[in-house]
Design a protein around this motif. Sequence first.
Motif, PDB file in Angstrom:
ATOM      1  N   THR A  61       0.832  -1.204   0.000  1.00  0.00           N
ATOM      2  CA  THR A  61       0.000   0.000   0.000  1.00  0.00           C
ATOM      3  C   THR A  61       0.869   1.257   0.000  1.00  0.00           C
ATOM      4  O   THR A  61       1.757   1.398   0.842  1.00  0.00           O
ATOM      5  CB  THR A  61      -0.893   0.007   1.262  1.00  0.00           C
ATOM      6  OG1 THR A  61      -1.548  -1.249   1.348  1.00  0.00           O
ATOM      7  CG2 THR A  61      -1.923   1.119   1.212  1.00  0.00           C
ATOM      8  N   GLY A 102     -11.342   3.748   4.933  1.00  0.00           N
ATOM      9  CA  GLY A 102     -11.962   4.111   3.660  1.00  0.00           C
ATOM     10  C   GLY A 102     -12.073   5.612   3.455  1.00  0.00           C
ATOM     11  O   GLY A 102     -12.808   6.074   2.587  1.00  0.00           O
ATOM     12  N   ALA A 153      -8.040   6.697  -0.400  1.00  0.00           N
ATOM     13  CA  ALA A 153      -7.774   5.549  -1.271  1.00  0.00           C
ATOM     14  C   ALA A 153      -6.280   5.476  -1.528  1.00  0.00           C
ATOM     15  O   ALA A 153      -5.652   6.500  -1.804  1.00  0.00           O
ATOM     16  CB  ALA A 153      -8.521   5.710  -2.579  1.00  0.00           C
ATOM     17  N   SER A 165      -2.907  -2.304  -2.346  1.00  0.00           N
ATOM     18  CA  SER A 165      -4.255  -2.726  -1.996  1.00  0.00           C
ATOM     19  C   SER A 165      -4.492  -2.647  -0.491  1.00  0.00           C
ATOM     20  O   SER A 165      -3.551  -2.743   0.306  1.00  0.00           O
ATOM     21  CB  SER A 165      -4.406  -4.163  -2.519  1.00  0.00           C
ATOM     22  OG  SER A 165      -5.384  -4.867  -1.834  1.00  0.00           O
ATOM     23  N   ARG A 225      -7.512  -4.306   2.093  1.00  0.00           N
ATOM     24  CA  ARG A 225      -8.709  -5.156   2.090  1.00  0.00           C
ATOM     25  C   ARG A 225      -9.239  -5.403   3.496  1.00  0.00           C
ATOM     26  O   ARG A 225      -8.484  -5.560   4.443  1.00  0.00           O
ATOM     27  CB  ARG A 225      -8.393  -6.513   1.446  1.00  0.00           C
ATOM     28  CG  ARG A 225      -8.046  -6.434  -0.032  1.00  0.00           C
ATOM     29  CD  ARG A 225      -7.863  -7.830  -0.617  1.00  0.00           C
ATOM     30  NE  ARG A 225      -6.747  -8.533  -0.027  1.00  0.00           N
ATOM     31  CZ  ARG A 225      -5.488  -8.454  -0.464  1.00  0.00           C
ATOM     32  NH1 ARG A 225      -5.181  -7.690  -1.503  1.00  0.00           N
ATOM     33  NH2 ARG A 225      -4.526  -9.122   0.138  1.00  0.00           N
ATOM     34  N   GLU A 234     -12.112  -8.090   1.036  1.00  0.00           N
ATOM     35  CA  GLU A 234     -12.726  -7.210   0.041  1.00  0.00           C
ATOM     36  C   GLU A 234     -11.999  -5.880  -0.017  1.00  0.00           C
ATOM     37  O   GLU A 234     -11.752  -5.266   1.033  1.00  0.00           O
ATOM     38  CB  GLU A 234     -14.167  -6.914   0.459  1.00  0.00           C
ATOM     39  CG  GLU A 234     -15.206  -7.356  -0.528  1.00  0.00           C
ATOM     40  CD  GLU A 234     -16.578  -6.955  -0.012  1.00  0.00           C
ATOM     41  OE1 GLU A 234     -16.919  -5.770  -0.161  1.00  0.00           O
ATOM     42  OE2 GLU A 234     -17.273  -7.823   0.560  1.00  0.00           O
ATOM     43  N   GLU A 235     -11.696  -5.431  -1.207  1.00  0.00           N
ATOM     44  CA  GLU A 235     -11.031  -4.140  -1.383  1.00  0.00           C
ATOM     45  C   GLU A 235     -11.855  -3.041  -0.683  1.00  0.00           C
ATOM     46  O   GLU A 235     -13.082  -3.003  -0.828  1.00  0.00           O
ATOM     47  CB  GLU A 235     -10.938  -3.868  -2.893  1.00  0.00           C
ATOM     48  CG  GLU A 235      -9.906  -2.855  -3.289  1.00  0.00           C
ATOM     49  CD  GLU A 235      -8.472  -3.272  -2.952  1.00  0.00           C
ATOM     50  OE1 GLU A 235      -8.163  -4.473  -3.021  1.00  0.00           O
ATOM     51  OE2 GLU A 235      -7.683  -2.381  -2.610  1.00  0.00           O
ATOM     52  N   ILE A 236     -11.180  -2.196   0.074  1.00  0.00           N
ATOM     53  CA  ILE A 236     -11.882  -1.126   0.787  1.00  0.00           C
ATOM     54  C   ILE A 236     -12.159   0.016  -0.194  1.00  0.00           C
ATOM     55  O   ILE A 236     -11.240   0.547  -0.809  1.00  0.00           O
ATOM     56  CB  ILE A 236     -11.034  -0.617   1.981  1.00  0.00           C
ATOM     57  CG1 ILE A 236     -10.819  -1.756   2.986  1.00  0.00           C
ATOM     58  CG2 ILE A 236     -11.683   0.587   2.650  1.00  0.00           C
ATOM     59  CD1 ILE A 236      -9.741  -1.474   4.032  1.00  0.00           C
ATOM     60  N   ARG A 237     -13.412   0.329  -0.360  1.00  0.00           N
ATOM     61  CA  ARG A 237     -13.804   1.434  -1.262  1.00  0.00           C
ATOM     62  C   ARG A 237     -14.746   2.347  -0.504  1.00  0.00           C
ATOM     63  O   ARG A 237     -15.948   2.175  -0.566  1.00  0.00           O
ATOM     64  CB  ARG A 237     -14.546   0.905  -2.489  1.00  0.00           C
ATOM     65  CG  ARG A 237     -13.760  -0.083  -3.317  1.00  0.00           C
ATOM     66  CD  ARG A 237     -14.595  -0.540  -4.513  1.00  0.00           C
ATOM     67  NE  ARG A 237     -14.013  -1.726  -5.106  1.00  0.00           N
ATOM     68  CZ  ARG A 237     -12.912  -1.723  -5.844  1.00  0.00           C
ATOM     69  NH1 ARG A 237     -12.307  -0.584  -6.117  1.00  0.00           N
ATOM     70  NH2 ARG A 237     -12.446  -2.855  -6.328  1.00  0.00           N
ATOM     71  N   GLY A 238     -14.191   3.263   0.251  1.00  0.00           N
ATOM     72  CA  GLY A 238     -15.028   4.199   0.996  1.00  0.00           C
ATOM     73  C   GLY A 238     -15.380   3.679   2.384  1.00  0.00           C
ATOM     74  O   GLY A 238     -15.165   2.506   2.671  1.00  0.00           O
ATOM     75  N   ARG A 257     -17.308   2.326   5.662  1.00  0.00           N
ATOM     76  CA  ARG A 257     -18.380   1.343   5.845  1.00  0.00           C
ATOM     77  C   ARG A 257     -18.961   1.503   7.240  1.00  0.00           C
ATOM     78  O   ARG A 257     -18.263   1.890   8.163  1.00  0.00           O
ATOM     79  CB  ARG A 257     -17.820  -0.083   5.802  1.00  0.00           C
ATOM     80  CG  ARG A 257     -17.157  -0.455   4.542  1.00  0.00           C
ATOM     81  CD  ARG A 257     -16.976  -1.951   4.579  1.00  0.00           C
ATOM     82  NE  ARG A 257     -15.952  -2.346   3.623  1.00  0.00           N
ATOM     83  CZ  ARG A 257     -15.648  -3.602   3.381  1.00  0.00           C
ATOM     84  NH1 ARG A 257     -16.253  -4.576   4.031  1.00  0.00           N
ATOM     85  NH2 ARG A 257     -14.726  -3.904   2.498  1.00  0.00           N
TER      86      ARG A 257
END
Length: 226
Positions: free
Chosen positions: A9, A55, A58, A63, A65, A69-73, A75
């Motif tokens: 990362t 999140g 970015a 990556s 996770r 699961e890839e962190i996108r924003g 949660r």
Amino acid sequence: EAVLEFEDTALTYRTASGTIEALVGVTAAVPKGCFVSVIGPSGCGKSTLLDIAGGLLAPTSGSARLNGEEIRGPRRTTAMVFQEAALLPWRTVRDNVAFGLEAAGVPKKQRRERADALINLVGLDGFADKHPGDLSGGMRQRVAIARALAVDPEILLMDEPFGALDQQTRMMMGTELTKIWERIRCSVLFVTHDIPEAIALSDEVWVMSQRPARIKERVVIDIPRP
Ligand code: ADP
Ligand code: ADP
């Protein structure tokens, strides 16, 4: 089994005056149910790493996770606690703790029960009907921790949660957090500049290098818990 994984990362901030490489290649994982602390010199990229996990940022490359699961924003099941509790001043302690449950559509009676159980867990019995302004700094951080735990998070991310407290309160809060953690044993990533605090609280400590930061050392703290 890892709950949070960083793989090579990297993060570079772009500013008007140029770029700042904060992280260059962080590869590490928080095992499920472990308390991991991140230490390192001021400005090395600890908050940046935590914000990626939450999140809020970015990665520029590599990556990050959460449970594979890839962190996108952000949660709802990722809880964050910062140096400032950021409570809603017009709400009671109970309604602050229940805040995330409202958003999740949990019925009022259950919200209340869950909030009161967490208020007890963090040692604030009797304060549910008070407002943040009635509380000390340490107590407000307890409320922030209870609020974070209300959503039963996959991971609890804490960025210098005791950084604004005086030394005595800070040590007391460390002991308190250990007690809380021993009852719930959730996965935690905890940023601190206080090495004794990191050692006392953690199963594992990640030592970051100077910026641009990578993880220089991973130390497993092998002191049996009570
Ligand atoms: P730490 O938490 O270890 O003190 P940070 O992650 O806050 O470090 O910052 C890492 C580096 O990135 C620092 O040099 C900081 O000044 C820079 N930085 C942090 N946030 C931003 C931002 N929003 N824009 C530009 N640079 C930033
Ligand atoms: P920390 O307590 O994590 O070290 P700082 O006090 O360095 O954080 O930064 C506080 C805020 O300022 C953060 O939101 C961070 O993203 C932002 N920040 C830090 N350094 C810079 C920078 N060089 N340019 C823009 N924003 C920055």
